[in-house]
Write a protein that holds these residues in place. Structure first.
Motif, PDB file in Angstrom:
ATOM      1  N   ALA A 100      11.998  62.961  -2.950  1.00 52.67           N
ATOM      2  CA  ALA A 100      12.596  62.106  -1.920  1.00 52.67           C
ATOM      3  C   ALA A 100      13.661  61.199  -2.526  1.00 52.67           C
ATOM      4  O   ALA A 100      14.758  61.063  -1.975  1.00 52.67           O
ATOM      5  N   ASN A 101      13.356  60.589  -3.659  1.00 57.35           N
ATOM      6  CA  ASN A 101      14.327  59.712  -4.316  1.00 57.35           C
ATOM      7  C   ASN A 101      15.517  60.497  -4.853  1.00 57.35           C
ATOM      8  O   ASN A 101      16.652  60.022  -4.806  1.00 57.35           O
ATOM      9  N   GLY A 102      15.266  61.681  -5.381  1.00 57.82           N
ATOM     10  CA  GLY A 102      16.348  62.509  -5.912  1.00 57.82           C
ATOM     11  C   GLY A 102      17.334  62.908  -4.837  1.00 57.82           C
ATOM     12  O   GLY A 102      18.547  62.797  -5.023  1.00 57.82           O
ATOM     13  N   TRP A 103      16.825  63.360  -3.702  1.00 56.01           N
ATOM     14  CA  TRP A 103      17.708  63.739  -2.598  1.00 56.01           C
ATOM     15  C   TRP A 103      18.496  62.532  -2.107  1.00 56.01           C
ATOM     16  O   TRP A 103      19.697  62.619  -1.868  1.00 56.01           O
ATOM     17  N   ASN A 104      17.822  61.387  -1.981  1.00 51.90           N
ATOM     18  CA  ASN A 104      18.482  60.177  -1.509  1.00 51.90           C
ATOM     19  C   ASN A 104      19.581  59.737  -2.468  1.00 51.90           C
ATOM     20  O   ASN A 104      20.685  59.390  -2.043  1.00 51.90           O
ATOM     21  N   LEU A 105      19.303  59.739  -3.762  1.00 47.89           N
ATOM     22  CA  LEU A 105      20.317  59.347  -4.743  1.00 47.89           C
ATOM     23  C   LEU A 105      21.498  60.312  -4.739  1.00 47.89           C
ATOM     24  O   LEU A 105      22.655  59.885  -4.803  1.00 47.89           O
ATOM     25  N   ALA A 106      21.229  61.604  -4.677  1.00 42.63           N
ATOM     26  CA  ALA A 106      22.309  62.588  -4.699  1.00 42.63           C
ATOM     27  C   ALA A 106      23.237  62.428  -3.506  1.00 42.63           C
ATOM     28  O   ALA A 106      24.457  62.475  -3.654  1.00 42.63           O
ATOM     29  N   THR A 107      22.678  62.229  -2.325  1.00 46.55           N
ATOM     30  CA  THR A 107      23.515  62.117  -1.129  1.00 46.55           C
ATOM     31  C   THR A 107      24.181  60.750  -1.014  1.00 46.55           C
ATOM     32  O   THR A 107      25.258  60.646  -0.445  1.00 46.55           O
ATOM     33  N   THR A 108      23.563  59.711  -1.548  1.00 50.97           N
ATOM     34  CA  THR A 108      24.155  58.383  -1.498  1.00 50.97           C
ATOM     35  C   THR A 108      25.266  58.234  -2.531  1.00 50.97           C
ATOM     36  O   THR A 108      26.355  57.743  -2.227  1.00 50.97           O
ATOM     37  N   LEU A 109      24.992  58.658  -3.758  1.00 50.04           N
ATOM     38  CA  LEU A 109      25.967  58.521  -4.840  1.00 50.04           C
ATOM     39  C   LEU A 109      26.970  59.666  -4.885  1.00 50.04           C
ATOM     40  O   LEU A 109      27.971  59.576  -5.585  1.00 50.04           O
ATOM     41  N   MET A 110      26.672  60.761  -4.159  1.00 50.54           N
ATOM     42  CA  MET A 110      27.486  61.982  -4.209  1.00 50.54           C
ATOM     43  C   MET A 110      27.658  62.438  -5.654  1.00 50.54           C
ATOM     44  O   MET A 110      28.758  62.678  -6.145  1.00 50.54           O
ATOM     45  N   ALA A 111      26.512  62.549  -6.346  1.00 52.99           N
ATOM     46  CA  ALA A 111      26.473  62.979  -7.739  1.00 52.99           C
ATOM     47  C   ALA A 111      25.283  63.909  -7.923  1.00 52.99           C
ATOM     48  O   ALA A 111      24.294  63.820  -7.203  1.00 52.99           O
ATOM     49  N   CYS A 112      25.382  64.802  -8.903  1.00 50.24           N
ATOM     50  CA  CYS A 112      24.275  65.711  -9.204  1.00 50.24           C
ATOM     51  C   CYS A 112      23.138  64.927  -9.846  1.00 50.24           C
ATOM     52  O   CYS A 112      23.361  64.111 -10.738  1.00 50.24           O
ATOM     53  N   VAL A 113      21.930  65.187  -9.378  1.00 46.79           N
ATOM     54  CA  VAL A 113      20.740  64.481  -9.836  1.00 46.79           C
ATOM     55  C   VAL A 113      19.696  65.515 -10.235  1.00 46.79           C
ATOM     56  O   VAL A 113      19.563  66.542  -9.573  1.00 46.79           O
ATOM     57  N   VAL A 114      18.963  65.251 -11.320  1.00 46.16           N
ATOM     58  CA  VAL A 114      17.898  66.156 -11.742  1.00 46.16           C
ATOM     59  C   VAL A 114      16.546  65.478 -11.592  1.00 46.16           C
ATOM     60  O   VAL A 114      16.416  64.263 -11.744  1.00 46.16           O
ATOM     61  N   ILE A 115      15.542  66.291 -11.282  1.00 47.97           N
ATOM     62  CA  ILE A 115      14.151  65.854 -11.280  1.00 47.97           C
ATOM     63  C   ILE A 115      13.504  66.554 -12.458  1.00 47.97           C
ATOM     64  O   ILE A 115      13.643  67.764 -12.624  1.00 47.97           O
ATOM     65  N   PHE A 116      12.830  65.798 -13.296  1.00 51.77           N
ATOM     66  CA  PHE A 116      12.236  66.373 -14.494  1.00 51.77           C
ATOM     67  C   PHE A 116      10.792  65.932 -14.642  1.00 51.77           C
ATOM     68  O   PHE A 116      10.385  64.897 -14.110  1.00 51.77           O
ATOM     69  N   HIS A 117      10.015  66.753 -15.336  1.00 58.47           N
ATOM     70  CA  HIS A 117       8.614  66.458 -15.614  1.00 58.47           C
ATOM     71  C   HIS A 117       8.585  65.556 -16.846  1.00 58.47           C
ATOM     72  O   HIS A 117       9.004  65.963 -17.924  1.00 58.47           O
ATOM     73  N   ALA A 118       8.120  64.325 -16.673  1.00 53.27           N
ATOM     74  CA  ALA A 118       8.123  63.359 -17.776  1.00 53.27           C
ATOM     75  C   ALA A 118       6.900  63.542 -18.672  1.00 53.27           C
ATOM     76  O   ALA A 118       7.036  63.891 -19.838  1.00 53.27           O
ATOM     77  N   ASP A 119       5.712  63.298 -18.146  1.00 47.55           N
ATOM     78  CA  ASP A 119       4.488  63.467 -18.924  1.00 47.55           C
ATOM     79  C   ASP A 119       3.279  63.320 -18.018  1.00 47.55           C
ATOM     80  O   ASP A 119       3.310  62.620 -17.032  1.00 47.55           O
ATOM     81  N   ALA A 120       2.225  63.989 -18.338  1.00 47.64           N
ATOM     82  CA  ALA A 120       0.915  63.845 -17.680  1.00 47.64           C
ATOM     83  C   ALA A 120       0.998  63.639 -16.173  1.00 47.64           C
ATOM     84  O   ALA A 120       0.449  62.694 -15.635  1.00 47.64           O
ATOM     85  N   GLY A 121       1.719  64.503 -15.485  1.00 45.97           N
ATOM     86  CA  GLY A 121       1.777  64.413 -14.031  1.00 45.97           C
ATOM     87  C   GLY A 121       2.811  63.448 -13.496  1.00 45.97           C
ATOM     88  O   GLY A 121       2.888  63.243 -12.298  1.00 45.97           O
TER      89      GLY A 121
END
Length: 55
Positions: A8-29
């Motif tokens: 949800a945050n990734g989509w919102n940031l991408a459409t608001t900033l008009m920039a490519c955004v990545v979602i990544f697995h950080a650690d332990a869920g």
């Protein structure tokens, strides 16, 4: 952050900033969201990339 919240945050940031955004697995869920241009972590940890210019 949970996966649902990261998407949800990734989509919102991408459409608001008009920039490519990545979602990544950080650690332990936990997931993170950041600009694709600034991500220098493991490419295998990237789960999804939001590109606001892609139809």
């Amino acid at each position: 952050m949970s996966q649902a919240l990261a998407f949800a945050n990734g989509w919102n940031l991408a459409t608001t900033l008009m920039a490519c955004v990545v979602i990544f697995h950080a650690d332990a869920g936990n997931y993170g969201v950041m600009l694709a241009a600034e991500y220098d972590g493991d490419p295998g940890a990237v789960i999804h990339e939001f590109d606001p210019f892609q139809p």
